[in-house]
Design a protein around this motif. Structure first.
Motif, PDB file in Angstrom:
ATOM      1  N   PRO A  26       0.822  -1.292   0.051  1.00 18.55           N
ATOM      2  CA  PRO A  26      -0.031   0.147   0.003  1.00 18.55           C
ATOM      3  C   PRO A  26       0.904   1.210   0.147  1.00 18.55           C
ATOM      4  O   PRO A  26       0.609   2.425  -0.465  1.00 18.55           O
ATOM      5  CB  PRO A  26      -0.827  -0.285   1.336  1.00 18.55           C
ATOM      6  N   GLU A  27       1.950   1.200   0.634  1.00 20.87           N
ATOM      7  CA  GLU A  27       2.925   2.652   0.567  1.00 20.87           C
ATOM      8  C   GLU A  27       3.352   2.580  -0.717  1.00 20.87           C
ATOM      9  O   GLU A  27       3.537   3.881  -1.056  1.00 20.87           O
ATOM     10  CB  GLU A  27       4.272   2.145   1.571  1.00 20.87           C
ATOM     11  N   ARG A  29       1.977   1.751  -3.500  1.00 22.94           N
ATOM     12  CA  ARG A  29       0.822   2.249  -4.428  1.00 22.94           C
ATOM     13  C   ARG A  29       0.584   3.732  -4.267  1.00 22.94           C
ATOM     14  O   ARG A  29       0.150   4.460  -5.134  1.00 22.94           O
ATOM     15  CB  ARG A  29      -0.678   1.485  -3.896  1.00 22.94           C
ATOM     16  N   GLN A  30       0.695   4.051  -2.964  1.00 21.02           N
ATOM     17  CA  GLN A  30       0.387   5.573  -2.293  1.00 21.02           C
ATOM     18  C   GLN A  30       1.485   6.476  -2.947  1.00 21.02           C
ATOM     19  O   GLN A  30       1.119   7.646  -3.423  1.00 21.02           O
ATOM     20  CB  GLN A  30       0.151   5.685  -0.934  1.00 21.02           C
ATOM     21  N   ALA A  33       0.910   6.889  -6.663  1.00 22.40           N
ATOM     22  CA  ALA A  33      -0.347   7.900  -6.908  1.00 22.40           C
ATOM     23  C   ALA A  33       0.193   9.343  -6.843  1.00 22.40           C
ATOM     24  O   ALA A  33      -0.502  10.083  -7.374  1.00 22.40           O
ATOM     25  CB  ALA A  33      -1.739   7.541  -5.919  1.00 22.40           C
ATOM     26  N   ASP A  34       0.799   9.463  -5.573  1.00 17.03           N
ATOM     27  CA  ASP A  34       1.417  10.741  -5.320  1.00 17.03           C
ATOM     28  C   ASP A  34       2.269  11.312  -6.561  1.00 17.03           C
ATOM     29  O   ASP A  34       2.154  12.567  -7.094  1.00 17.03           O
ATOM     30  CB  ASP A  34       2.220  11.131  -4.077  1.00 17.03           C
TER      31      ASP A  34
END
Length: 58
Positions: A26-27, A29-30, A33-34
């Motif tokens: 998830p990190e 992926r975030q 996205a950023d």
């Protein structure tokens, strides 16, 4: 020209290649996205400062 039967035959259809899937944390992926959001913002700011195209006159 003894082998004219195979000359104009259709090639056999190929099986479609399967897509690859990658699992990320998830990190990650975030962070991705950023990165995409920052790039979009930079493009928008850059586009604002470009001169606007005037319609062509005849």
């Amino acid at each position: 020209m003894s082998d004219t039967t195979n000359t104009f035959k259709k090639a056999p259809k190929r099986k479609p290649a399967k897509g690859k899937s990658v699992s990320v944390s998830p990190e990650m992926r975030q962070a991705y996205a950023d990165l995409i959001r920052e790039r979009a913002e930079k493009q928008e700011v850059y586009g604002r400062h470009l001169p606007q195209d005037e319609p062509r006159r005849r």
